[in-house]
Design a protein around this motif. Structure first.
Motif, PDB file in Angstrom:
ATOM      1  N   ALA A  56       0.896  -1.389  -0.128  1.00  0.00           N
ATOM      2  CA  ALA A  56       0.075   0.032  -0.014  1.00  0.00           C
ATOM      3  C   ALA A  56       0.630   1.253  -0.088  1.00  0.00           C
ATOM      4  N   ILE A  57       1.835   1.201   0.797  1.00  0.00           N
ATOM      5  CA  ILE A  57       2.706   2.306   0.942  1.00  0.00           C
ATOM      6  C   ILE A  57       3.413   2.613  -0.576  1.00  0.00           C
ATOM      7  N   GLU A  58       4.094   1.548  -0.965  1.00  0.00           N
ATOM      8  CA  GLU A  58       4.916   1.609  -2.294  1.00  0.00           C
ATOM      9  C   GLU A  58       3.735   2.323  -3.324  1.00  0.00           C
ATOM     10  N   ARG A  59       2.570   2.081  -3.222  1.00  0.00           N
ATOM     11  CA  ARG A  59       1.732   2.362  -4.312  1.00  0.00           C
ATOM     12  C   ARG A  59       0.961   3.840  -4.153  1.00  0.00           C
ATOM     13  N   ILE A  60       1.090   4.360  -2.777  1.00  0.00           N
ATOM     14  CA  ILE A  60       0.845   5.709  -2.300  1.00  0.00           C
ATOM     15  C   ILE A  60       1.817   6.471  -2.855  1.00  0.00           C
ATOM     16  N   GLU A  61       3.211   6.234  -2.809  1.00  0.00           N
ATOM     17  CA  GLU A  61       4.455   6.770  -3.212  1.00  0.00           C
ATOM     18  C   GLU A  61       4.126   6.977  -4.618  1.00  0.00           C
ATOM     19  N   ALA A  62       3.676   6.163  -5.430  1.00  0.00           N
ATOM     20  CA  ALA A  62       3.613   6.297  -6.878  1.00  0.00           C
ATOM     21  C   ALA A  62       2.405   6.996  -7.507  1.00  0.00           C
ATOM     22  N   LEU A  63       1.214   7.211  -6.384  1.00  0.00           N
ATOM     23  CA  LEU A  63       0.223   8.002  -7.000  1.00  0.00           C
ATOM     24  C   LEU A  63       0.513   9.324  -6.723  1.00  0.00           C
ATOM     25  N   PRO A  64      -0.089  10.289  -7.505  1.00  0.00           N
ATOM     26  CA  PRO A  64       0.138  12.045  -7.735  1.00  0.00           C
ATOM     27  C   PRO A  64      -0.940  12.349  -6.733  1.00  0.00           C
ATOM     28  N   LEU A  65      -0.797  11.918  -5.523  1.00  0.00           N
ATOM     29  CA  LEU A  65      -1.678  12.731  -4.272  1.00  0.00           C
ATOM     30  C   LEU A  65      -1.187  13.939  -3.659  1.00  0.00           C
ATOM     31  N   THR A  66      -2.115  14.772  -3.336  1.00  0.00           N
ATOM     32  CA  THR A  66      -1.790  16.045  -2.606  1.00  0.00           C
ATOM     33  C   THR A  66      -2.326  16.208  -1.524  1.00  0.00           C
ATOM     34  N   HIS A  67      -3.478  15.623  -1.099  1.00  0.00           N
ATOM     35  CA  HIS A  67      -4.364  15.794   0.045  1.00  0.00           C
ATOM     36  C   HIS A  67      -4.755  14.453   0.699  1.00  0.00           C
ATOM     37  N   LEU A  68      -4.717  14.167   1.858  1.00  0.00           N
ATOM     38  CA  LEU A  68      -5.292  12.940   2.572  1.00  0.00           C
ATOM     39  C   LEU A  68      -6.182  12.766   3.722  1.00  0.00           C
TER      40      LEU A  68
END
Length: 420
Positions: free
Chosen positions: A303-315
């Motif tokens: 999950a963390i590897e994939r979060i790192e890969a996503l262009p996320l800005t807010h959580l």
């Protein structure tokens, strides 16, 4: 004869904030007040999405009893459906009213005896709100309830199945608010992206009609599901009135966890969608549940590897909270220890904080900000990417739209000086 004073305390989501405005607008024989200390009646619009939300409401009720023991306390909101009977039996509240009863609040609050008016979960509001007390942005509830049955979620059981509000009524509401000076509108509901499925309409169709109303400058949308971002919606991404921020609820990035959660999304499609939206210039937020049963170390690391890969800005990260009556409580999967869940929550929050900082460094110019309030000598507002800006100015900026040519990027928010 002086009228009794009512104070509203609102917990939880934007839908609750809208519901509070509905109740305020329906008061005819009472006077609104700004403090629970001077109130004869305190209406608590509660949230029950997690155990923590329940505990926060209960803590407020206990503190209120000490501060203003004579006040009649009325429990409204989602907690009325899940905890109302218990709190009434314990005499923590004077009365309980369900979602469908809020438009009858003027009548209900006049009852001298305790009451339990829970109503039903099929109701759709008919109230058109013309003002938002103390707000510069307007929340517009466009639908109620949810047809999804995610295994961890209690909300469909306290809000009912998905049902859309009448489109003409929504448009009339926005017309009135725009005429009263509101320029930014946040579309909200229990499952906003399901709007129109029961009425032969769609989110994109509604957005097009809203954008043509005189005075509408910016439209934001509450949390949507990945499968609700369809081709018709994507055609609107470059419209100038669309806020350049979307909140899309993933809840997890491990496909095994998504299956356990009975979710309808999977990571490969989610990543493709997020990359497409980021390419269109959008800031992207999501919800994420940490510590759900079955979230072993392997699932977490993926999950963390994939979060790192996503262009996320807010959580918006939640630590899993078992809710009685939901499918997740019956899972035989391994439970996650509380200390591990808290550590995971900190880890994912820090990753997205860094991503947000990097995004703000890339988008530090030409920011359109709606100033919401003054706070400790500064003005606070949000830009089109839903990043907060703290502004210093000699002018009174409250409620103003301003264009910032450049901002100073701080660790958690942006800063600017504005002069006419």
């Amino acid at each position: 004869m002086s009228r009794e004073k009512v104070y509203f305390k609102t917990f939880g989501c934007r839908t609750n904030q809208f519901d509070t405005q509905v109740m305020m607008s329906r008061l005819e024989d009472f006077e609104l007040c700004a403090s629970e200390l001077e109130a004869d009646v305190v209406v608590v619009n509660s949230c029950t999405v997690t155990n923590g939300a329940d505990a926060t409401v209960r803590g407020y009720l206990n503190a209120l009893k000490r501060k203003n023991p004579e006040a009649r306390v009325v429990l409204a909101g989602c907690g009325a459906h899940s905890k109302g009977e218990e709190l009434l039996r314990q005499r923590k509240v004077h009365g309980v009213m369900g979602h469908s009863e809020k438009e009858r609040i003027n009548e209900i609050l006049q009852r001298p005896e305790g009451f339990y008016e829970i109503g039903d979960l099929q109701h759709i509001d008919q109230t058109v709100v013309s003002e938002f007390v103390g707000k510069s942005r307007a929340f517009i509830k466009i639908q109620e309830g949810c047809d999804f049955r995610c295994s961890y979620c209690i909300i469909p059981f306290v809000r009912g199945d998905a049902r859309s509000h009448d489109e003409e009524q929504i448009l009339e509401q926005v017309r009135r608010l725009a005429a009263n000076g509101f320029g930014e509108f946040i579309l909200t509901g229990t499952n906003v992206g399901s709007y129109g499925k029961d009425r032969g309409s769609s989110m994109a169709g509604l957005l097009k009609r809203l954008s043509m109303i005189r005075g509408v400058r910016r439209i934001r949308i509450g949390s949507m599901e990945p499968i609700q971002i369809d081709e018709e919606f994507k055609e609107l991404l470059h419209e100038p009135w669309m806020a350049k921020h979307l909140h899309i609820a993933l809840q997890h990035t491990s496909d095994r966890m998504l299956e356990l959660m009975n979710r309808r999304n999977r990571y490969p499609e989610d990543r493709a969608l997020f990359e497409e939206l980021a390419e269109a210039g959008y800031a992207l937020g999501t919800d994420f549940i940490v510590g759900h049963p079955g979230e072993g170390e392997a699932e977490w690391r993926q999950a963390i590897e994939r979060i790192e890969a996503l262009p996320l800005t807010h959580l918006h990260a939640f630590t899993y909270s078992p809710r009685e009556g939901t499918a997740s409580t019956a899972l035989k999967e391994q439970r996650v220890r509380g200390d591990i869940a808290k550590a995971r929550h900190r880890e994912i929050t820090e990753i997205v904080r860094r991503k947000n900082l990097a995004f703000r460094r890339r988008h530090d110019r030409d920011l359109t900000v709606l100033v919401e309030q003054e706070h400790e000598g500064h003005y606070l507002g949000y830009d089109q990417y839903y990043n907060r800006v703290r502004i210093e100015s000699d002018e009174d900026l409250s409620g103003s739209w301003i264009l910032l040519n450049e901002v100073k990027v701080g660790e958690r928010e942006n800063y600017a000086f504005f002069a006419l």
